[in-house]
Scaffold this motif. Structure first.
Motif, PDB file in Angstrom:
ATOM      1  N   GLU A   1       0.823  -1.199   0.000  1.00  0.00           N
ATOM      2  CA  GLU A   1       0.000   0.000   0.000  1.00  0.00           C
ATOM      3  C   GLU A   1       0.865   1.260   0.000  1.00  0.00           C
ATOM      4  O   GLU A   1       0.566   2.237  -0.693  1.00  0.00           O
ATOM      5  N   VAL A   2       1.952   1.242   0.768  1.00  0.00           N
ATOM      6  CA  VAL A   2       2.870   2.388   0.784  1.00  0.00           C
ATOM      7  C   VAL A   2       3.454   2.607  -0.607  1.00  0.00           C
ATOM      8  O   VAL A   2       3.559   3.745  -1.091  1.00  0.00           O
ATOM      9  N   MET A   3       3.829   1.524  -1.276  1.00  0.00           N
ATOM     10  CA  MET A   3       4.371   1.651  -2.634  1.00  0.00           C
ATOM     11  C   MET A   3       3.323   2.204  -3.590  1.00  0.00           C
ATOM     12  O   MET A   3       3.654   2.962  -4.511  1.00  0.00           O
ATOM     13  N   ARG A   4       2.067   1.830  -3.394  1.00  0.00           N
ATOM     14  CA  ARG A   4       1.000   2.349  -4.248  1.00  0.00           C
ATOM     15  C   ARG A   4       0.805   3.836  -4.017  1.00  0.00           C
ATOM     16  O   ARG A   4       0.572   4.604  -4.962  1.00  0.00           O
ATOM     17  N   GLU A   5       0.899   4.282  -2.749  1.00  0.00           N
ATOM     18  CA  GLU A   5       0.671   5.685  -2.416  1.00  0.00           C
ATOM     19  C   GLU A   5       1.788   6.597  -2.912  1.00  0.00           C
ATOM     20  O   GLU A   5       1.542   7.756  -3.250  1.00  0.00           O
ATOM     21  N   ASN A   6       3.012   6.076  -2.928  1.00  0.00           N
ATOM     22  CA  ASN A   6       4.156   6.922  -3.239  1.00  0.00           C
ATOM     23  C   ASN A   6       4.927   6.360  -4.429  1.00  0.00           C
ATOM     24  O   ASN A   6       5.727   5.432  -4.290  1.00  0.00           O
ATOM     25  N   ALA A   7       4.704   6.949  -5.601  1.00  0.00           N
ATOM     26  CA  ALA A   7       5.374   6.495  -6.822  1.00  0.00           C
ATOM     27  C   ALA A   7       6.860   6.815  -6.804  1.00  0.00           C
ATOM     28  O   ALA A   7       7.619   6.281  -7.625  1.00  0.00           O
ATOM     29  N   TYR A   8       7.291   7.705  -5.881  1.00  0.00           N
ATOM     30  CA  TYR A   8       8.701   8.093  -5.812  1.00  0.00           C
ATOM     31  C   TYR A   8       9.483   7.242  -4.820  1.00  0.00           C
ATOM     32  O   TYR A   8      10.664   7.489  -4.580  1.00  0.00           O
ATOM     33  N   LEU A   9       8.834   6.241  -4.247  1.00  0.00           N
ATOM     34  CA  LEU A   9       9.483   5.404  -3.248  1.00  0.00           C
ATOM     35  C   LEU A   9      10.700   4.727  -3.863  1.00  0.00           C
ATOM     36  O   LEU A   9      10.619   4.125  -4.922  1.00  0.00           O
ATOM     37  N   SER A  10      11.821   4.840  -3.157  1.00  0.00           N
ATOM     38  CA  SER A  10      13.075   4.319  -3.691  1.00  0.00           C
ATOM     39  C   SER A  10      13.827   3.573  -2.607  1.00  0.00           C
ATOM     40  O   SER A  10      13.663   3.822  -1.415  1.00  0.00           O
ATOM     41  N   ARG A  11      14.680   2.642  -3.038  1.00  0.00           N
ATOM     42  CA  ARG A  11      15.531   1.930  -2.088  1.00  0.00           C
ATOM     43  C   ARG A  11      16.704   2.788  -1.653  1.00  0.00           C
ATOM     44  O   ARG A  11      17.398   2.461  -0.702  1.00  0.00           O
ATOM     45  N   THR A  12      16.947   3.892  -2.376  1.00  0.00           N
ATOM     46  CA  THR A  12      18.047   4.787  -2.035  1.00  0.00           C
ATOM     47  C   THR A  12      17.496   6.131  -1.619  1.00  0.00           C
ATOM     48  O   THR A  12      16.352   6.484  -1.913  1.00  0.00           O
ATOM     49  N   ILE A  13      18.330   6.905  -0.925  1.00  0.00           N
ATOM     50  CA  ILE A  13      17.930   8.241  -0.506  1.00  0.00           C
ATOM     51  C   ILE A  13      18.298   9.221  -1.608  1.00  0.00           C
ATOM     52  O   ILE A  13      19.473   9.438  -1.902  1.00  0.00           O
ATOM     53  N   GLU A  14      17.276   9.816  -2.230  1.00  0.00           N
ATOM     54  CA  GLU A  14      17.494  10.721  -3.347  1.00  0.00           C
ATOM     55  C   GLU A  14      16.247  11.557  -3.557  1.00  0.00           C
ATOM     56  O   GLU A  14      15.154  11.211  -3.109  1.00  0.00           O
ATOM     57  N   VAL A  15      16.422  12.694  -4.243  1.00  0.00           N
ATOM     58  CA  VAL A  15      15.296  13.504  -4.690  1.00  0.00           C
ATOM     59  C   VAL A  15      15.209  13.339  -6.194  1.00  0.00           C
ATOM     60  O   VAL A  15      16.139  13.670  -6.924  1.00  0.00           O
ATOM     61  N   GLN A  16      14.093  12.798  -6.675  1.00  0.00           N
ATOM     62  CA  GLN A  16      13.951  12.482  -8.085  1.00  0.00           C
ATOM     63  C   GLN A  16      13.360  13.653  -8.865  1.00  0.00           C
ATOM     64  O   GLN A  16      12.707  14.531  -8.297  1.00  0.00           O
ATOM     65  N   GLU A  17      13.589  13.626 -10.165  1.00  0.00           N
ATOM     66  CA  GLU A  17      13.061  14.678 -11.036  1.00  0.00           C
ATOM     67  C   GLU A  17      11.535  14.675 -10.994  1.00  0.00           C
ATOM     68  O   GLU A  17      10.890  13.636 -11.158  1.00  0.00           O
TER      69      GLU A  17
ATOM     70  N   THR B   1      -0.677  12.069   1.823  1.00  0.00           N
ATOM     71  CA  THR B   1      -1.986  11.429   1.974  1.00  0.00           C
ATOM     72  C   THR B   1      -1.809   9.995   2.473  1.00  0.00           C
ATOM     73  O   THR B   1      -0.702   9.455   2.485  1.00  0.00           O
ATOM     74  N   GLY B   2      -2.937   9.380   2.849  1.00  0.00           N
ATOM     75  CA  GLY B   2      -2.894   8.000   3.302  1.00  0.00           C
ATOM     76  C   GLY B   2      -2.014   7.839   4.524  1.00  0.00           C
ATOM     77  O   GLY B   2      -2.078   8.612   5.478  1.00  0.00           O
ATOM     78  N   MET B   3      -1.175   6.838   4.504  1.00  0.00           N
ATOM     79  CA  MET B   3      -0.289   6.563   5.631  1.00  0.00           C
ATOM     80  C   MET B   3       0.735   7.674   5.836  1.00  0.00           C
ATOM     81  O   MET B   3       1.236   7.871   6.950  1.00  0.00           O
TER      82      MET B   3
ATOM     83  N   VAL C   1       2.347   9.161   9.610  1.00  0.00           N
ATOM     84  CA  VAL C   1       3.771   9.214   9.942  1.00  0.00           C
ATOM     85  C   VAL C   1       4.543   9.621   8.691  1.00  0.00           C
ATOM     86  O   VAL C   1       4.089   9.399   7.573  1.00  0.00           O
ATOM     87  N   ARG C   2       5.727  10.185   8.893  1.00  0.00           N
ATOM     88  CA  ARG C   2       6.493  10.685   7.757  1.00  0.00           C
ATOM     89  C   ARG C   2       7.194   9.568   6.980  1.00  0.00           C
ATOM     90  O   ARG C   2       7.540   9.738   5.818  1.00  0.00           O
ATOM     91  N   HIS C   3       7.398   8.446   7.637  1.00  0.00           N
ATOM     92  CA  HIS C   3       8.142   7.350   6.991  1.00  0.00           C
ATOM     93  C   HIS C   3       7.397   6.029   7.169  1.00  0.00           C
ATOM     94  O   HIS C   3       7.876   5.112   7.854  1.00  0.00           O
ATOM     95  N   PRO C   4       6.222   5.897   6.556  1.00  0.00           N
ATOM     96  CA  PRO C   4       5.441   4.662   6.739  1.00  0.00           C
ATOM     97  C   PRO C   4       6.138   3.414   6.222  1.00  0.00           C
ATOM     98  O   PRO C   4       5.913   2.323   6.744  1.00  0.00           O
ATOM     99  N   MET C   5       7.005   3.565   5.215  1.00  0.00           N
ATOM    100  CA  MET C   5       7.729   2.399   4.730  1.00  0.00           C
ATOM    101  C   MET C   5       8.596   1.810   5.835  1.00  0.00           C
ATOM    102  O   MET C   5       8.637   0.589   6.035  1.00  0.00           O
ATOM    103  N   TYR C   6       9.274   2.668   6.576  1.00  0.00           N
ATOM    104  CA  TYR C   6      10.120   2.189   7.666  1.00  0.00           C
ATOM    105  C   TYR C   6       9.279   1.678   8.832  1.00  0.00           C
ATOM    106  O   TYR C   6       9.679   0.737   9.527  1.00  0.00           O
ATOM    107  N   SER C   7       8.127   2.283   9.060  1.00  0.00           N
ATOM    108  CA  SER C   7       7.228   1.784  10.104  1.00  0.00           C
ATOM    109  C   SER C   7       6.817   0.355   9.793  1.00  0.00           C
ATOM    110  O   SER C   7       6.816  -0.521  10.675  1.00  0.00           O
ATOM    111  N   VAL C   8       6.469   0.123   8.536  1.00  0.00           N
ATOM    112  CA  VAL C   8       6.033  -1.212   8.114  1.00  0.00           C
ATOM    113  C   VAL C   8       7.186  -2.208   8.188  1.00  0.00           C
ATOM    114  O   VAL C   8       7.023  -3.330   8.682  1.00  0.00           O
ATOM    115  N   THR C   9       8.365  -1.813   7.701  1.00  0.00           N
ATOM    116  CA  THR C   9       9.501  -2.741   7.725  1.00  0.00           C
ATOM    117  C   THR C   9       9.933  -3.054   9.154  1.00  0.00           C
ATOM    118  O   THR C   9      10.455  -4.144   9.410  1.00  0.00           O
TER     119      THR C   9
END
Length: 223
Positions: free
Chosen positions: A125-141, A148-150, A154-162
Motif C-alpha cells: 500500500e505504501v508503494m501504491r501511495e508513493n510512486a517516488y518510493l526508492s531503495r536509495t535516498i534521493e530527490v527524483q526529477e 496522503t494516506g499513511m 507518519v512521515r516514513h510509513p515504509m520504515y514503520s512497516v519494515t
C-alpha cells in the motif's frame, strides 16, 4: 514483456531464495525445520507475485528498484549494518535448531506469520501511495511531497512497516535470540531516517513544511 527486465528480476529472486535458504538451513544442519520452510514460503511467494504485478503494471518502478545503488556514504554504512544484522539473525536461528536452544511456542510462530503478512500488505500500500518510493535516498526529477494516506499519519510509513516486518521474522522462525538481534534495526533505521530527512529538507520543496504538519516519524505518539 521486457525479457531483459524479467531475466534480471528472476535472477535476483532465485539468488535471494538460495542465499536465505543457505543462511537458514546450513547452520541448522537439517532440512527438517517447518518454521524455516514456512518463513521461506511467506517471504518469497508474495515477493514473486508482487514482482509479476510490478512487471505488468509498473515495469519502470521495478527496474528502478532492481538497479538502485546508494550514493550517500552514510547510507552505505547503514545498509551494510542491516545486511550484517540479517545474516546474524538467520544464522543464529539455524544454530538454535542444530543445538536445541530455547524455542518460542508454535503459537508465537503463527502470530508472527499474521504480523508479517499484514506488514507485507501495508508495504504494498505504501508503494501504491508513493510512486517516488526508492531503495536509495534521493530527490527524483519531478518529485513532490506525498502527504496522503499513511503519509498523513507518519512521515516514513515504509520504515514503520519494515520495522514490524523484520521483527516478525524471528517470531516466525521461533528464535528469541534472533529477535534480540533484530532489535538492532531500531538504531539502524533511526540513523537512516535522520539522514534522509536532512537530504529531503534541502532538496525537496515543501518537505520542511510537511515535517511541521506530520509530527511523528515512525510510530504515532512515540517518535
Amino acid at each position: 514483456m521486457d525479457k531483459k527486465l524479467f531475466s534480471t528480476a528472476l535472477g535476483k529472486f532465485v539468488a535471494g531464495v538460495v542465499i536465505i535458504g543457505l543462511l537458514l538451513f546450513a547452520p541448522a544442519g537439517t532440512l527438517v525445520w517447518w518454521q524455516g520452510w514456512l518463513f521461506m514460503g511467506i517471504l518469497f511467494v508474495p515477493m514473486f507475485v508482487a514482482g509479476l504485478v510490478m512487471m505488468s503494471k509498473a515495469p519502470d518502478l521495478l527496474r528502478k528498484r532492481l538497479d538502485a545503488k546508494e550514493e550517500e556514504s552514510e547510507q552505505r554504512t547503514v545498509l551494510a549494518l542491516s545486511a550484517l544484522m540479517f545474516v546474524a539473525a538467520f544464522v543464529v536461528a539455524g544454530l538454535g535448531i542444530r543445538f536445541g536452544w530455547i524455542e518460542l511456542p508454535s503459537w508465537v510462530t503463527w502470530v508472527g506469520v499474521v504480523i508479517f503478512l499484514v506488514s507485507y500488505a501495508l508495504y504494498a500500500e505504501v508503494m501504491r501511495e508513493n510512486a517516488y518510493l526508492s531503495r536509495t535516498i534521493e530527490v527524483q526529477e519531478g518529485q513532490h511531497v506525498v502527504d496522503t494516506g499513511m503519509y498523513g499519519i507518519v512521515r516514513h510509513p515504509m520504515y514503520s512497516v519494515t520495522l514490524f516486518l523484520f521483527l516478525s521474522m524471528p517470531l516466525v522462525l521461533g528464535s528469541p535470540f534472533s529477535f534480540i538481534i533484530m532489535l538492532f534495526y531500531l538504531p539502524i533505521i533511526i540513523k537512516r531516517i535522520r539522514n534522509e530527512e536532512e537530504v529531503l529538507a534541502v532538496g525537496l520543496e515543501g518537505y520542511e513544511e510537511y515535517m511541521t504538519r506530520v509530527k511523528w516519524r515512525l510510530v504515532p505518539h512515540v517518535w
